[in-house]
Design a protein around this motif. Structure first.
Motif, PDB file in Angstrom:
ATOM      1  N   ASP A 119       9.901  26.967  -7.538  1.00  0.00           N
ATOM      2  CA  ASP A 119      10.393  27.273  -6.196  1.00  0.00           C
ATOM      3  C   ASP A 119       9.424  26.841  -5.096  1.00  0.00           C
ATOM      4  N   ALA A 120       8.438  26.033  -5.437  1.00  0.00           N
ATOM      5  CA  ALA A 120       7.413  25.648  -4.468  1.00  0.00           C
ATOM      6  C   ALA A 120       7.974  24.756  -3.369  1.00  0.00           C
ATOM      7  N   LYS A 121       7.422  24.926  -2.178  1.00  0.00           N
ATOM      8  CA  LYS A 121       7.706  23.997  -1.093  1.00  0.00           C
ATOM      9  C   LYS A 121       6.913  22.712  -1.331  1.00  0.00           C
ATOM     10  N   TRP A 122       7.330  21.634  -0.659  1.00  0.00           N
ATOM     11  CA  TRP A 122       6.701  20.335  -0.884  1.00  0.00           C
ATOM     12  C   TRP A 122       6.012  19.832   0.372  1.00  0.00           C
ATOM     13  N   ARG A 123       4.954  19.086   0.165  1.00  0.00           N
ATOM     14  CA  ARG A 123       4.202  18.481   1.257  1.00  0.00           C
ATOM     15  C   ARG A 123       4.406  16.966   1.286  1.00  0.00           C
ATOM     16  N   VAL A 124       4.355  16.410   2.478  1.00  0.00           N
ATOM     17  CA  VAL A 124       4.342  14.965   2.683  1.00  0.00           C
ATOM     18  C   VAL A 124       3.032  14.652   3.396  1.00  0.00           C
TER      19      VAL A 124
ATOM     20  N   VAL B 173       9.853  22.331   7.164  1.00  0.00           N
ATOM     21  CA  VAL B 173       8.948  23.467   7.347  1.00  0.00           C
ATOM     22  C   VAL B 173       8.042  23.224   8.558  1.00  0.00           C
ATOM     23  N   PHE B 174       7.398  22.066   8.592  1.00  0.00           N
ATOM     24  CA  PHE B 174       6.529  21.732   9.724  1.00  0.00           C
ATOM     25  C   PHE B 174       6.126  20.265   9.651  1.00  0.00           C
ATOM     26  N   VAL B 175       5.653  19.747  10.766  1.00  0.00           N
ATOM     27  CA  VAL B 175       4.904  18.499  10.817  1.00  0.00           C
ATOM     28  C   VAL B 175       3.709  18.757  11.719  1.00  0.00           C
ATOM     29  N   HIS B 176       2.519  18.493  11.214  1.00  0.00           N
ATOM     30  CA  HIS B 176       1.294  18.754  11.968  1.00  0.00           C
ATOM     31  C   HIS B 176       1.292  17.950  13.265  1.00  0.00           C
ATOM     32  N   ALA B 177       0.682  18.532  14.295  1.00  0.00           N
ATOM     33  CA  ALA B 177       0.635  17.871  15.599  1.00  0.00           C
ATOM     34  C   ALA B 177      -0.073  16.526  15.552  1.00  0.00           C
ATOM     35  N   ALA B 178      -0.974  16.344  14.573  1.00  0.00           N
ATOM     36  CA  ALA B 178      -1.681  15.075  14.436  1.00  0.00           C
ATOM     37  C   ALA B 178      -0.914  14.071  13.575  1.00  0.00           C
ATOM     38  N   GLY B 179       0.172  14.516  12.951  1.00  0.00           N
ATOM     39  CA  GLY B 179       1.036  13.599  12.213  1.00  0.00           C
ATOM     40  C   GLY B 179       0.555  13.153  10.860  1.00  0.00           C
ATOM     41  N   PHE B 180      -0.454  13.850  10.301  1.00  0.00           N
ATOM     42  CA  PHE B 180      -0.971  13.396   9.007  1.00  0.00           C
ATOM     43  C   PHE B 180      -0.362  14.157   7.823  1.00  0.00           C
ATOM     44  N   ILE B 181       0.378  15.235   8.106  1.00  0.00           N
ATOM     45  CA  ILE B 181       0.970  15.992   7.014  1.00  0.00           C
ATOM     46  C   ILE B 181       2.188  16.769   7.524  1.00  0.00           C
ATOM     47  N   GLY B 182       3.139  16.977   6.632  1.00  0.00           N
ATOM     48  CA  GLY B 182       4.324  17.760   6.943  1.00  0.00           C
ATOM     49  C   GLY B 182       4.804  18.466   5.700  1.00  0.00           C
ATOM     50  N   GLY B 183       5.874  19.234   5.834  1.00  0.00           N
ATOM     51  CA  GLY B 183       6.376  19.974   4.682  1.00  0.00           C
ATOM     52  C   GLY B 183       7.872  20.169   4.727  1.00  0.00           C
ATOM     53  N   ASN B 184       8.439  20.386   3.545  1.00  0.00           N
ATOM     54  CA  ASN B 184       9.866  20.670   3.404  1.00  0.00           C
ATOM     55  C   ASN B 184      10.043  21.703   2.303  1.00  0.00           C
ATOM     56  N   LYS B 185      11.172  22.394   2.340  1.00  0.00           N
ATOM     57  CA  LYS B 185      11.408  23.455   1.369  1.00  0.00           C
ATOM     58  C   LYS B 185      11.664  22.916  -0.031  1.00  0.00           C
TER      59      LYS B 185
ATOM     60  N   ALA C 285       9.989  11.372   3.941  1.00  0.00           N
ATOM     61  CA  ALA C 285       9.138  10.219   3.732  1.00  0.00           C
ATOM     62  C   ALA C 285       9.915   8.915   3.884  1.00  0.00           C
ATOM     63  N   VAL C 286      11.102   8.862   3.283  1.00  0.00           N
ATOM     64  CA  VAL C 286      11.924   7.648   3.363  1.00  0.00           C
ATOM     65  C   VAL C 286      12.304   7.354   4.819  1.00  0.00           C
ATOM     66  N   LYS C 287      12.681   8.376   5.540  1.00  0.00           N
ATOM     67  CA  LYS C 287      13.070   8.196   6.932  1.00  0.00           C
ATOM     68  C   LYS C 287      11.863   7.791   7.785  1.00  0.00           C
ATOM     69  N   ALA C 288      10.703   8.386   7.504  1.00  0.00           N
ATOM     70  CA  ALA C 288       9.502   8.058   8.256  1.00  0.00           C
ATOM     71  C   ALA C 288       9.098   6.592   8.068  1.00  0.00           C
TER      72      ALA C 288
ATOM     73  N   LYS D  69       0.828  -1.190   0.000  1.00  0.00           N
ATOM     74  CA  LYS D  69       0.000   0.000   0.000  1.00  0.00           C
ATOM     75  C   LYS D  69       0.871   1.252   0.000  1.00  0.00           C
ATOM     76  N   VAL D  70       0.368   2.305  -0.640  1.00  0.00           N
ATOM     77  CA  VAL D  70       1.046   3.601  -0.585  1.00  0.00           C
ATOM     78  C   VAL D  70       0.796   4.203   0.799  1.00  0.00           C
ATOM     79  N   LEU D  71       1.858   4.687   1.427  1.00  0.00           N
ATOM     80  CA  LEU D  71       1.752   5.266   2.761  1.00  0.00           C
ATOM     81  C   LEU D  71       1.876   6.777   2.768  1.00  0.00           C
ATOM     82  N   TYR D  72       2.709   7.324   1.847  1.00  0.00           N
ATOM     83  CA  TYR D  72       2.934   8.769   1.811  1.00  0.00           C
ATOM     84  C   TYR D  72       2.779   9.292   0.391  1.00  0.00           C
ATOM     85  N   VAL D  73       2.177  10.481   0.281  1.00  0.00           N
ATOM     86  CA  VAL D  73       1.999  11.147  -1.009  1.00  0.00           C
ATOM     87  C   VAL D  73       2.736  12.480  -0.960  1.00  0.00           C
ATOM     88  N   LEU D  74       3.588  12.718  -1.952  1.00  0.00           N
ATOM     89  CA  LEU D  74       4.382  13.939  -2.019  1.00  0.00           C
ATOM     90  C   LEU D  74       3.887  14.804  -3.171  1.00  0.00           C
TER      91      LEU D  74
END
Length: 350
Positions: free
Chosen positions: A280-285, A323-335, A344-347, A267-272
């Protein structure tokens, strides 16, 4: 099925009959959907329970005690009625009956394509499952969950949702019990009919929004999700990371369908995806929910990362550019994309 129904329509003036009195979401939507077709666009509406008047109507919905598509009769209150939409378990209401017979014609007209076009069938099924079926269940008194199973499990609602649903929304547009009623029966019926037309337009607006969304946004996204799914092994040998290169699209429905068709446990676990379609957009996980409407993720981002931002997040995660990781752990971001992928790989390992 819908094509046959559409072809039966005559060029003479058409009247649609339904019952008067307290109105419901199913016949309100049934009338609206019919009027989306050119042949019904200027149709006359007759709200009555008089069999003689109903007999004069070209099409009758939700009254009359008869389901006969050849005669354009679409009632579902008969004791023997048990018709369901193809592949679905829920008994139809008048909305479901009209949609089953005319839905493909409505979608084809909206898309300006033939009724047998592949995309028409895809959207026909999708709109039934996402919109119409809930109305069918509501009108037929069918709960989303087995009440006995819920009681046996001892489950209780944590809060009131106000009883809000599409059916309840239409129900609130009925006259109040103590509203003044004109003494003239003809005027009284006119007042009631005006309220019905308001309700029909209101629920029809929601249907048209769904129709626009699934034809103009959801369907075009399907090919993009398919392409991303086909290349997922480039980012993880087990295919647990899905990447949208360019911009995000509505992906959940399509992803679950692809996984279901493929089978297996992978199953896919993370979507980027980038926050916007610029270099120059930031990215979401983003984590993939257990189900489309679930708040539970298949695999949340690491607990130690949650609620942290910027340099502190870099320090804790060991991945620069956080950039951030939401307190609920369902989304995060990187520059950057590389940073988001590294997160994502580390997670996956934690």
């Amino acid at each position: 099925m819908a094509e046959t129904a559409a072809k039966r329509l005559k060029t003479s003036p058409i009247s649609i009959g339904t019952h008067n009195g307290h109105f419901h979401a199913d016949e309100a939507l049934a009338v609206y959907m019919l009027r989306l077709l050119p042949a019904y666009q200027s149709s006359q509406l007759i709200r009555t329970r008089d069999p003689a008047l109903l007999q004069t109507c070209h099409t009758v919905v939700d009254v009359g005690g008869e389901y006969d598509a050849a005669a354009n009769r679409y009632d579902h209150h008969q004791r023997t009625f048990s018709t369901t939409f193809p592949g679905r378990p829920t008994k139809l209401s008048s909305a479901g009956l009209v949609y089953m017979h005319f839905g493909k014609a409505i979608i084809a007209h909206h898309l300006s394509v033939a009724e047998d076009a592949e995309e028409v069938g895809v959207i026909w099924n999708k709109i039934y499952e996402s919109f119409i079926e809930a109305l069918d269940a509501h009108d037929n008194g069918i709960s989303a969950y087995d009440p006995k199973a819920i009681a046996a499990a001892g489950l209780e609602k944590r809060f009131s949702d106000g009883g809000f649903s599409l059916g309840a929304m239409v129900g609130r547009l009925n006259p109040n019990w103590n509203d003044p009623v004109p003494a003239d029966p003809v005027q009284a019926q006119q007042v009631e009919d005006e309220k019905f037309l308001t309700a029909s337009a209101r629920i029809g607006e929601e249907f048209s929004r769904d129709l626009n969304y699934y034809t103009k946004a959801w369907l075009p996204a399907r090919d993009i999700v398919h392409k991303a799914y086909a290349t997922r092994l480039e980012y993880d040998s087990q295919g647990r990371i899905l990447v949208f290169d360019g911009q995000s699209v509505p992906w959940k429905d399509h992803l679950y369908t692809l996984e279901g068709n493929e089978g297996g446990d992978a199953k896919v676990l993370y979507v980027l995806y980038p926050e916007k379609p610029t270099p120059d957009a930031k990215w979401r996980v983003q984590t993939v929910p257990v189900t489309k409407d679930s708040f539970e993720s298949r695999k949340s981002l690491p607990e130690a990362w949650r609620g942290f931002r910027d340099e502190k997040l870099d320090e804790i995660s060991g991945v620069p550019g956080g950039v951030f990781v939401h307190a609920a752990g369902f989304i995060g971001g990187n520059k950057t994309f590389d940073g988001a992928l590294a997160m994502a790989v580390k997670a996956l390992e934690l």
